[in-house]
Design an enzyme around this catalytic site. Sequence first.
Site, short mmCIF file in Angstrom:
data_model
loop_
_atom_site.label_atom_id
_atom_site.label_comp_id
_atom_site.label_asym_id
_atom_site.label_seq_id
_atom_site.Cartn_x
_atom_site.Cartn_y
_atom_site.Cartn_z
N ARG A 71 -28.20 -32.94 16.66
CA ARG A 71 -27.20 -31.90 16.94
C ARG A 71 -26.53 -31.40 15.66
O ARG A 71 -26.24 -30.22 15.52
CB ARG A 71 -26.12 -32.43 17.91
CG ARG A 71 -26.63 -32.59 19.33
CD ARG A 71 -25.50 -32.84 20.29
NE ARG A 71 -24.67 -31.68 20.51
CZ ARG A 71 -23.36 -31.72 20.81
NH1 ARG A 71 -22.75 -32.87 20.93
NH2 ARG A 71 -22.69 -30.61 21.01
N GLN A 102 -12.49 -27.45 23.18
CA GLN A 102 -13.21 -28.67 23.59
C GLN A 102 -14.44 -28.84 22.72
O GLN A 102 -15.15 -29.81 22.84
CB GLN A 102 -13.66 -28.53 25.04
CG GLN A 102 -12.54 -28.32 26.01
CD GLN A 102 -13.10 -28.08 27.41
OE1 GLN A 102 -13.39 -29.00 28.14
NE2 GLN A 102 -13.26 -26.83 27.76
N ASP A 105 -18.13 -28.41 17.33
CA ASP A 105 -19.05 -27.83 16.34
C ASP A 105 -18.37 -27.31 15.07
O ASP A 105 -19.05 -26.97 14.10
CB ASP A 105 -19.89 -26.72 16.98
CG ASP A 105 -19.05 -25.62 17.62
OD1 ASP A 105 -17.93 -25.35 17.15
OD2 ASP A 105 -19.51 -25.01 18.62
N HIS A 120 -11.69 -32.69 21.57
CA HIS A 120 -12.78 -33.66 21.73
C HIS A 120 -13.36 -34.13 20.40
O HIS A 120 -14.42 -34.72 20.37
CB HIS A 120 -13.89 -33.06 22.61
CG HIS A 120 -13.45 -32.90 24.05
ND1 HIS A 120 -14.11 -32.10 24.95
CD2 HIS A 120 -12.42 -33.43 24.73
CE1 HIS A 120 -13.50 -32.15 26.13
NE2 HIS A 120 -12.47 -32.94 26.01
N CYS A 131 -12.76 -51.14 11.81
CA CYS A 131 -11.44 -50.97 11.18
C CYS A 131 -10.80 -49.61 11.48
O CYS A 131 -9.65 -49.38 11.13
CB CYS A 131 -11.52 -51.22 9.67
SG CYS A 131 -12.33 -49.88 8.77
N THR A 189 -15.71 -22.19 29.43
CA THR A 189 -15.66 -23.59 29.83
C THR A 189 -15.93 -23.69 31.33
O THR A 189 -15.49 -22.86 32.11
CB THR A 189 -14.34 -24.28 29.40
OG1 THR A 189 -14.37 -25.62 29.87
CG2 THR A 189 -13.11 -23.58 29.92
N SER A 190 -16.71 -24.73 31.69
CA SER A 190 -17.20 -24.80 33.06
C SER A 190 -16.17 -25.34 34.04
O SER A 190 -16.40 -25.37 35.24
CB SER A 190 -18.45 -25.68 33.11
OG SER A 190 -18.12 -26.97 32.69
P1 NAD Z 1 -20.32 -26.65 29.62
O1 NAD Z 1 -21.59 -26.76 28.88
O2 NAD Z 1 -20.06 -27.54 30.74
O3 NAD Z 1 -20.12 -25.16 30.18
C1 NAD Z 1 -20.30 -24.03 29.43
C2 NAD Z 1 -19.60 -22.84 30.09
O4 NAD Z 1 -19.79 -21.70 29.23
C3 NAD Z 1 -20.13 -22.43 31.47
O5 NAD Z 1 -19.03 -22.15 32.32
C4 NAD Z 1 -20.93 -21.14 31.20
O6 NAD Z 1 -20.89 -20.23 32.28
C5 NAD Z 1 -20.15 -20.59 30.02
N1 NAD Z 1 -20.91 -19.70 29.14
C6 NAD Z 1 -22.25 -19.71 28.87
N2 NAD Z 1 -22.55 -18.73 28.00
C7 NAD Z 1 -21.38 -18.09 27.71
C8 NAD Z 1 -21.02 -17.00 26.87
N3 NAD Z 1 -21.96 -16.37 26.14
N4 NAD Z 1 -19.73 -16.61 26.82
C9 NAD Z 1 -18.78 -17.25 27.55
N5 NAD Z 1 -19.05 -18.28 28.35
C10 NAD Z 1 -20.33 -18.69 28.44
O7 NAD Z 1 -19.21 -26.79 28.50
P2 NAD Z 1 -17.70 -27.25 28.53
O8 NAD Z 1 -17.02 -26.80 29.77
O9 NAD Z 1 -17.15 -26.86 27.23
O10 NAD Z 1 -17.73 -28.85 28.62
C11 NAD Z 1 -18.69 -29.67 28.13
C12 NAD Z 1 -18.23 -30.65 27.07
O11 NAD Z 1 -19.28 -30.68 26.14
C13 NAD Z 1 -17.02 -30.28 26.28
O12 NAD Z 1 -16.17 -31.32 26.36
C14 NAD Z 1 -17.46 -30.12 24.83
O13 NAD Z 1 -16.80 -31.07 24.02
C15 NAD Z 1 -18.88 -30.52 24.79
N6 NAD Z 1 -19.80 -29.56 24.17
C16 NAD Z 1 -19.47 -28.98 22.98
C17 NAD Z 1 -20.34 -28.08 22.38
C18 NAD Z 1 -19.97 -27.43 21.09
O14 NAD Z 1 -19.20 -28.01 20.33
N7 NAD Z 1 -20.43 -26.21 20.83
C19 NAD Z 1 -21.56 -27.75 22.99
C20 NAD Z 1 -21.88 -28.39 24.21
C21 NAD Z 1 -20.98 -29.28 24.78
ZN ZN Z 2 -14.59 -50.21 8.70
#
Ligand code: NAD
Ligand code: ZN
Length: 240
Positions: A71, A102, A105, A120, A131, A189-190
């Site tokens: 990743r 959340q 990246d 997160h 430690c 966010t989902s």
């Molecule tokens: P999720 O993967 O569960 O959901 C993604 C959401 O984004 C969905 O609701 C989808 O419909 C929407 N989406 C997709 N394409 C989009 C776009 N172009 N514009 C706007 N919305 C769009 O992600 P989540 O709800 O953030 O939760 C999952 C967990 O996974 C989080 O806690 C996060 O820490 C982590 N995560 C982070 C990353 C990252 O840092 N980029 C990537 C994947 C997961």
């Molecule tokens: Zn240590």
Amino acid sequence: MIEEQISLVRERLAATKSLVVLTGAGISAESGVPTFRGDEGLWKTYRAEELATPQAFQRDPQLVWEWYQWRRGLIAAKVPNAAHEALVGLEQTIIQFQLITQNVDGLHAKAGSRNMLEMHGNIWKMRCTHCGVKTEDHSLSLPALPKCSECDSLLRPDIVWFGEAIDGKHLEQSLSACQNHEVMFVIGTSGVVQPAASFASIAKEAGVFVVEINPAPSLSGLADVTLSGKAAEVLPQLGF
Ligand code: NAD
Ligand code: ZN
């Protein structure tokens, strides 16, 4: 229809002194970072939810590190998109601005966002399992099992995994931000991962004007305005 709603949000923003923004994986989708729940969220035969857990790390730290190194390599090559940039514009324009993400990246920081809470954690940070020392390291050639420079114990990604608690200070700051701003944006966010999933309803109860931006909206009737569309297409239309 969406044009009408965009004008409504533009008007609202023009009269607003404070904005809180909650972002999830969707805002980075157009930068090429896969979300967890889409089809591209699969790695080998594992789902993220099976790897981003303390149990998985205990069972097989090398497998979990292998996934994180994959990743990290994927994310290193990515750049912020128009949605990340639009939020920087909003931060420079609106007097009181708080971003809660959340995402792990680091793309908001890369775009130039400042007032930001990474709820997160961050994929470029690591923490010693013994430690607790924290380090930031952008290397793409870490050893298979990275070790702490202080005590030689195993390092882990400094990320809040599924089933782990959010840092109490971060949670308190996020909740307070959700209740004390005039407008809230919930972007990409989902609404499945707690506690962020409840932030919108907490804001709504506090009288905050909630705007959801997502091609597959998930707040089911809670938002005052729903902008159904991709973040990088919708946010620049708000004019910041
Ligand atoms: P999720 O993967 O569960 O959901 C993604 C959401 O984004 C969905 O609701 C989808 O419909 C929407 N989406 C997709 N394409 C989009 C776009 N172009 N514009 C706007 N919305 C769009 O992600 P989540 O709800 O953030 O939760 C999952 C967990 O996974 C989080 O806690 C996060 O820490 C982590 N995560 C982070 C990353 C990252 O840092 N980029 C990537 C994947 C997961
Ligand atoms: Zn240590």
